[in-house]
Design a protein around this motif. Structure first.
Motif, short mmCIF file in Angstrom:
data_model
loop_
_atom_site.label_atom_id
_atom_site.label_comp_id
_atom_site.label_asym_id
_atom_site.label_seq_id
_atom_site.Cartn_x
_atom_site.Cartn_y
_atom_site.Cartn_z
N LEU A 174 0.82 -1.45 0.00
CA LEU A 174 0.23 -0.23 0.11
C LEU A 174 0.96 1.54 -0.42
N PRO A 175 0.74 1.78 -0.35
CA PRO A 175 1.08 3.69 -0.46
C PRO A 175 1.75 3.61 0.80
N GLU A 176 0.85 3.61 2.13
CA GLU A 176 1.75 4.21 3.12
C GLU A 176 3.05 3.20 3.63
N HIS A 177 2.84 1.55 2.94
CA HIS A 177 3.93 1.18 2.95
C HIS A 177 5.32 1.71 2.59
N ILE A 178 5.54 2.11 1.44
CA ILE A 178 6.21 3.10 0.58
C ILE A 178 6.89 4.90 1.60
N THR A 179 5.50 4.98 1.84
CA THR A 179 6.01 6.52 2.84
C THR A 179 6.90 6.83 4.20
N GLU A 180 6.33 5.32 4.91
CA GLU A 180 6.39 4.80 5.80
C GLU A 180 8.78 4.48 5.79
N ALA A 181 8.44 3.67 4.52
CA ALA A 181 9.92 2.93 4.53
C ALA A 181 10.87 4.33 4.14
N ARG A 182 10.49 5.53 3.81
CA ARG A 182 10.99 6.26 3.20
C ARG A 182 11.89 7.32 4.64
N GLN A 183 10.10 7.79 5.24
CA GLN A 183 10.68 8.16 6.36
C GLN A 183 11.30 7.06 7.49
N ARG A 184 11.92 5.99 7.34
CA ARG A 184 13.11 4.95 7.71
C ARG A 184 14.72 5.05 7.48
N HIS A 185 14.65 5.58 5.88
CA HIS A 185 15.65 5.08 5.13
C HIS A 185 15.44 6.24 4.03
N PRO A 186 15.67 7.52 4.64
CA PRO A 186 14.77 8.96 4.28
C PRO A 186 16.19 8.91 2.95
N ASP A 187 17.55 7.80 2.52
CA ASP A 187 18.77 7.68 1.46
C ASP A 187 18.85 7.04 0.47
N ALA A 188 17.19 6.03 0.72
CA ALA A 188 17.57 4.60 0.22
C ALA A 188 16.46 5.46 -1.41
N ILE A 189 16.95 4.47 -2.39
CA ILE A 189 16.10 5.00 -4.06
C ILE A 189 14.54 3.76 -3.71
N GLY A 228 10.73 -3.14 -2.96
CA GLY A 228 8.85 -2.73 -2.73
C GLY A 228 8.71 -4.36 -4.04
N THR A 229 8.94 -5.38 -3.47
CA THR A 229 8.16 -6.88 -4.20
C THR A 229 8.87 -7.88 -3.35
N GLU A 230 8.13 -8.54 -3.92
CA GLU A 230 8.08 -10.62 -3.32
C GLU A 230 9.57 -10.43 -2.55
#
Ligand code: SF4
Length: 298
Positions: A174-189, A228-230
């Motif tokens: 879900l979109p929130e999973h991406i948003t949360e991951a970006r907050q945890r790892h702001p430098d990651a692609i 964001g995949t399996e």
């Protein structure tokens, strides 16, 4: 068990193919690990007398279509893909009767029987190029994955009719999973698979097939990636890029079907030469055409 598998593999001159989402120990004994497109190409060119296909059933069927003279073993027949069951040949025939001018583009995640009713196949690795190569004045139906179809349509700015199917595993992202991951790892692609919801793809840096992701992380100067995949793909990413860091999404994304094939299954299938993938002459003949057309597009 690994030694026994390798011994039988040599005895039968067998080739073990494994998808990027399979268990780590399966990937480690495989001759070749890849995404659907890469595995299809391998099956087409290998000429091995025996292919052990570690992935879900439609992939083993595709290997049989492309290498009909080989014995294709699918070590666990319970490893099916729910998305591949979402479009049947009967449903496509009914659709075609109502829309005779429509060109039917099928994601390779379809059964061999369904492929007999479509015009051309694609994988997530070549879907965009393939759809872009089709005549712009033709009405297109994309099946069975509505997310992949919608993501291609958005990228190409082309109207595409969508079949109401999806990957139950990727649909959980879900979109929130991406948003949360970006907050945890702001430098990651952020890399996601194009089977994800369009709202998820819109938040990612890139939407790529698993083969595309592996090439991207290998070539990128960046050191951190959110994937964001399996989760099975993380094994190969970490093995091939020990100097880089890969973060799975939370909660983890796992396909239960891709995890069904175990080392014991592979050993038993090689020892018993069973279960084999069998397709009727008619399916072999009619389903091969849309796959061949797919392989012609780069
Ligand atoms: S990840 Fe999705 S598309 Fe791939 S095999 Fe599993 S259910 Fe099917």
């Amino acid at each position: 068990m690994v030694n026994e598998i390798l011994e039988l593999k040599t005895r039968y001159n067998a080739l073990i193919l494994a998808h990027n989402y399979t268990r780590p120990e399966i990937q480690d004994i495989a001759d070749f690990v890849g995404d659907s497109l890469e595995l299809s190409r391998k099956a087409a060119e290998c000429h091995a007398p025996v292919i052990v296909f570690c992935g879900v059933r439609f992939m083993a069927e595709t290997a049989k279509l492309l290498s009909p003279d080989s014995i294709v073993l699918h070590p666990n027949p319970k490893a099916g893909c729910p998305m591949a069951e979402m479009a049947s040949p009967e449903e496509i025939r009914a659709y075609r009767a109502e829309h005779p001018d429509t060109m039917v583009v099928a994601y390779v995640n379809t059964t061999a029987a369904t492929k007999t009713e479509v015009d051309i196949c694609c994988t997530s690795g070549n879907a965009e190029n393939l759809v872009a190569s089709l005549p712009s004045d033709r009405r297109l139906l994309f099946l069975p994955d509505a997310n992949l179809g919608a993501n291609i349509a958005a990228k190409l700015g082309r109207k595409i009719e969508l079949w109401p199917g999806c990957c139950p595993t990727h649909n959980k992202i879900l979109p929130e999973h991406i948003t949360e991951a970006r907050q945890r790892h702001p430098d990651a692609i952020v890399l996601v698979h194009p089977e994800c919801l369009p709202a998820v793809v819109a938040l990612a840096d890139h939407a790529l097939s698993t083969g595309g992701m592996l090439r991207f992380v290998h070539e990128s100067p960046q050191k951190e990636f959110i994937i964001g995949t399996e989760g099975g793909i993380l094994h190969r990413m970490r093995k091939e890029n020990p100097d880089k860091v890969f973060y799975p999404l939370e909660p983890a994304v796992l396909c239960p079907n891709m995890k069904r094939i175990t080392l014991e299954d592979v050993l038993n299938s090689l020892r018993d030469m069973s279960p084999t993938v069998e397709l009727t002459e008619e399916v072999l003949r009619r389903a091969r055409d849309p796959i061949d057309k797919m392989l012609e597009v780069h």
